[in-house]
Design an enzyme around this catalytic site. Structure first.
Site, PDB file in Angstrom:
ATOM      1  N   GLU A 257      -3.042  -0.862   1.500  1.00 39.72           N
ATOM      2  CA  GLU A 257      -3.763  -0.436  -0.049  1.00 39.72           C
ATOM      3  C   GLU A 257      -3.768   1.010   0.334  1.00 39.72           C
ATOM      4  OE1 GLU A 257      -6.210   0.724  -2.380  1.00 39.72           O
ATOM      5  OE2 GLU A 257      -7.556  -0.879  -1.653  1.00 39.72           O
ATOM      6  N   CYS A 291     -10.045   4.785  -4.543  1.00 40.39           N
ATOM      7  CA  CYS A 291      -8.519   4.990  -4.623  1.00 40.39           C
ATOM      8  C   CYS A 291      -8.296   4.723  -5.963  1.00 40.39           C
ATOM      9  CB  CYS A 291      -8.012   3.859  -3.765  1.00 40.39           C
ATOM     10  SG  CYS A 291      -8.589   2.452  -3.866  1.00 40.39           S
TER      11      CYS A 291
END
Ligand code: UN1
Length: 503
Positions: A257, A291
């Site tokens: 990720e 993010c």
């Protein structure tokens, strides 16, 4: 009370042993004031190898515990988290600089994934598949995988670990965690909270969930160890480029990720009041350090002059300050390097014709803390720093006239994590979600790019790494699938009509 004193009080309440954070060799700082709050005792590569061996032993026992019973451990962990939510949330604010509601929100995300995992512990379903052979049955079974390594980032110091750990544990695995060096205290607190749940559960095999402190030496040892079956790593694309190939080399599994360069499109029919609020939270929330932060915005020319001045006003008026002492909506950047990266990106944007609103450092009286005004940058086109993720509150705003071109520009960056469209036009909304719409792992309509719920699979495509964590069927990555065919007849028919008759 100083921050260091408060940290000590919180850690004692959370059950963390003082030896773990005093007198060690890894200093830890609070971004709120820049002051040192702990000296963490670190682990070596050798300690890491030992911890992994211990975890492998725990796994051998844990995999035989029925999954619903494994769920009971996660249920107890969720209960402990509920009881200590305010303390852990506060520690997240101190260590990661999050405003109170976001610090608490992060712990809520942990509680939510525990609930999800408890339900999942009774739903690790496999399929029964029609077989072409008479008197046969074909099915899939899901088995525990092994030791799961978790490498997490500073910006979600506890939630991302819990997504992985709650699922890994109900799936029958052991977990070894290497948290960010920037947020070791919240990791120690999570371990202490987990240990309480384990004590209540009773016979948890020793070493089932462990945390290891240290720098990349620990991370590398985790990535390279043959007994670590899966590494789930959250962080920059640069980190992923190192971790991914190393895991691939030994055919270990990975859940990556990585970076995001998330964009939104504001269409002519958009509800601009709603879009404004969503954009403000997505771009300025968590000081631009998610993010999923909104980093690029394409605004249709027909609404540009209405929306962008309002946005600029929001940028000028948003409150920036200490998340511990003020009601500010924007807290500090994590450190000086983050501040420097932001300033470099703004300078590059100016070089590419960008008009910058905000971006200056805010003086809070702490010379080692880095508070900034979020920056909105009007760009003539998408180039220069716009195509890269800068982990700071910078929103690049661009005007568009053609929807197809806006979608093409939207997708024309390396990362592919999250995306959103603001429109009341069904064709535009559906197109954005279609195969030639957004190319991201998360695509939203009329909400921002950040703040996903745990129930959906979380992750993205391209340079974001392709991994999925959290909800939906992300659990499958933490188990190994076996296809089983059982012959209950007294003949031996071969598939595909093959005959092989021996005398
Ligand atoms: C991250 O920034 O690594 O969707 C995770 C969100 C949060 C998770 C972010 N639920 O913004």
């Amino acid at each position: 009370m100083t921050i260091a004193q408060e940290v000590k009080a919180l850690l004692s309440k959370l059950g963390v042993n003082e030896a773990a954070y005093t007198g060690g060799t890894m200093p830890s700082f609070s971004p709120v004031s820049g002051e040192k709050i702990a000296d963490i005792a670190v682990h070596s590569a050798d300690d890491t190898a030992k911890a992994i061996e211990k975890a492998a032993g725990a796994f051998r026992e844990w995999r035989l515990v029925p999954a619903p019973k494994r769920g009971e451990l996660v249920r107890l962990f969720g209960e402990e988290l509920r009881a200590l939510k305010s303390e852990l949330g506060r520690l997240v604010s101190i260590e990661a600089g999050k405003i109170p509601s976001e610090g608490l929100g992060e712990v809520q995300e942990m509680i939510d994934i525990c609930d999800f995992a408890v339900g999942l512990s009774r739903q690790l379903y496999g399929l029964t598949i029609a077989t072409e052979r008479p008197g046969h049955r074909m099915m899939e079974t899901w088995h525990p995988l092994g030791v799961v390594g978790v490498i997490s980032a500073f910006n979600f110091p506890v939630a991302v670990w819990s997504w992985n750990t709650a699922l890994a544990l109900v799936c029958g695995n052991a977990v070894v965690w290497k948290p960010s060096e920037k947020t070791p205290l919240t990791a120690l607190a999570c371990q202490a909270i987990f240990d309480r749940a384990a004590a209540r559960f009773g016979d948890v095999p020793a070493g089932l969930a462990q945390v290891l402190m240290g720098d990349r030496t620990v991370g590398e040892a985790l990535v390279d160890h043959p007994k670590v079956a899966l590494v789930s790593a959250t962080g920059s694309t640069r980190m992923g480029r190192e971790v991914g190939p190393r895991l691939a080399k030994r055919f270990a599994r990975s859940i990556l990720e990585l970076g995001g360069n998330n964009a939104g499109i504001v269409c002519p029919s958009a509800d601009l009041d709603m879009a404004l609020r969503a954009i403000a939270f997505g771009a300025m929330g968590t000081a631009g350090q998610r993010c999923t932060t909104l980093r690029r915005l394409f605004v249709h020319e027909s609404v540009y002059d209405t929306l962008v001045p309002r946005l600029k006003k929001a940028y000028e008026s948003v409150t920036v300050g200490s998340p511990l002492e003020t009601a500010a909506l924007v807290g500090p950047l994590i450190d000086k390097a983050a501040f420097d990266n932001m300033q470099n990106a703004l300078a590059a944007a100016r070089d590419h014709g960008g008009k910058v609103t905000g971006g200056a450092r805010v003086d809070t009286g702490h010379d080692k803390a880095y508070y900034v005004r979020p920056a909105l940058v009007e760009m003539p086109k998408q180039d220069g720093p716009v195509t890269e993720e800068t982990f700071a509150p910078i929103l690049y705003v661009m005007k568009y006239s053609n929807f197809d071109k806006a979608i093409a520009d939207h997708n024309a960056v390396g990362a592919g994590l999250s995306s959103s469209i603001f429109t009341l036009n069904l064709q535009e909304a559906e197109r954005f979600l279609s195969p030639d719409g957004s190319d991201c792992g998360i695509a939203n309509v009329n909400i921002g790019t950040s703040g996903a719920e745990i129930g959906g699979a979380f992750g993205g495509e391209k340079e974001t790494g392709g991994g999925r964590e959290s909800g939906s069927d992300a659990w499958k990555a933490y188990m190994r699938r076996a296809t089983n065919t059982v012959n209950y007849s007294s003949a031996l028919p071969l598939a595909q009509g093959v005959s092989f008759d021996i005398e």
